[in-house]
Design a protein around this motif. Structure first.
Motif: not given
Ligand code: SF4
Length: 343
Positions: A64, A69, A82, A131-134
């Protein structure tokens, strides 16, 4: 009996008199009986031990732009690897990503990926950050720690995209190698937090204060505006006043548009004028950097110098069209711009 040999032992746990295991990772403090999982689905009591069954089980990866973010003051224009897992420790009725957050590992298409594999992938795609995300990365904290430690050794930054609902001791461990975060401040009402997210405002504010006062983590704040739930002028003003008093005027604030989803399909999408109006309020209250998101609004996504008002970074959705910041300063008036920028 389930085979527990492939799972990672949970780092934050205590035993209780009732025989259940207490998960001390987030302020929900689930007491988990034999064979059961906590509220987030991915911490499970197997044969009397608490495991992080989401460890090494991402549901997929994407490259991304970091603007997605969203982070607007942390290496703008850079790419970020991500991923997230199944599950979540909040219960937002309006979840915009519920197919992941409400999934169980067994029912998701979770992969098997070691921390070393994640680093290899980041290097292969030559990204600046991971990124630690979602879903909320708090719930896979052990995996975050192992990846972010390796990433730091490789000069790759780590970014948490989170609701900030995390235990005060656990966060010291989880954020040890984290460089930046985007924290949702979902509302400034505890009633909203309790009814619509099944969490509470106080713990989230406490995480923001901790980030500001006790860490070097660069962080920005996002508020998803939901019609008639958290979009009143008085609530936005109260939120801004709290931010200004407690975090200062230079923490970027993003107002993003909601779309009807999950258990909140009775509300319309957020009108653009609501988002624009919230931004105007924040700026007039004194917030230096305020942005709009999930709407087409190049003006609301432009970074301007708070001192001389020159346009410094111009964006179009998640693309950076131009960036004239030099050495972290406005080239027109030499004012320092808050954030982490390439020289
Ligand atoms: S991390 Fe999950 S299991 Fe642990 S307390 Fe929070 S919701 Fe419960």
């Amino acid at each position: 009996m389930q085979n527990d040999s492939n799972y990672k032992l949970a780092q934050w746990r205590e035993s209780t008199d009732s025989g259940k295991l207490l998960c001390t990772l987030c302020p929900r403090y689930c007491k988990i009986g034999e064979g059961q999982a906590g509220f987030c689905f991915i911490r499970q009591n197997i044969n009397g031990k608490l495991y992080s069954i989401g460890y090494g089980r991402p549901t997929g990866f994407a490259i991304d732009p970091i603007e997605k973010k969203p982070l607007h003051h942390f290496y703008p224009g850079s790419g970020i690897l991500s991923f997230g897992t199944a599950g979540c420790n909040l219960g937002c009725k309006f979840c915009q990503n519920w197919s992941m957050s409400k999934a169980k590992i067994a029912d998701s298409n979770a992969l098997h990926v070691t921390p070393e594999d994640v680093i290899k992938l980041a290097k292969k795609h030559n990204v600046n950050s991971i990124a630690y995300t979602y879903n909320d990365p708090t719930i896979f904290g052990e995996y975050v720690i192992d990846i972010s430690k390796l990433a730091r050794d490789e000069g790759i930054s780590s970014v948490m995209v989170t609701a900030g609902y995390i235990d005060k001791n656990a966060r010291k461990d989880v954020y040890k190698y984290i460089d930046a975060a985007n924290v949702d401040l979902k509302s400034f009402s505890d009633v909203f937090y309790r009814k619509l997210t099944l969490s509470n405002l106080k713990d989230v504010l406490d995480t923001l204060l901790w980030l500001k006062n006790e860490t070097e983590v660069w962080f920005e704040i996002t508020t998803l505006l939901i019609p008639e739930e958290n979009d009143s002028e008085s609530e936005i003003k109260k939120m801004c006043e709290w931010i200004l008093t407690n975090l200062g005027d230079s923490v970027p604030l993003h107002f993003t548009a909601f779309h009807p989803d999950f258990k909140m399909t009775d509300k319309p999408p957020t009108p653009q004028k609501t988002i624009n109006n919230a931004r105007k309020i924040a700026i007039s209250e004194g917030i230096n950097y305020c942005y709009t998101g999930n709407v087409y609004d190049p003006g609301g996504q432009t970074t301007c110098c708070p001192a001389c008002k020159s346009k410094l970074i111009e964006r179009d959705w998640h693309s950076v069209n131009s960036n004239i910041i030099k050495n972290g300063k406005c080239p027109k008036c030499d004012n320092k711009i808050a954030g982490i920028f390439v020289p």
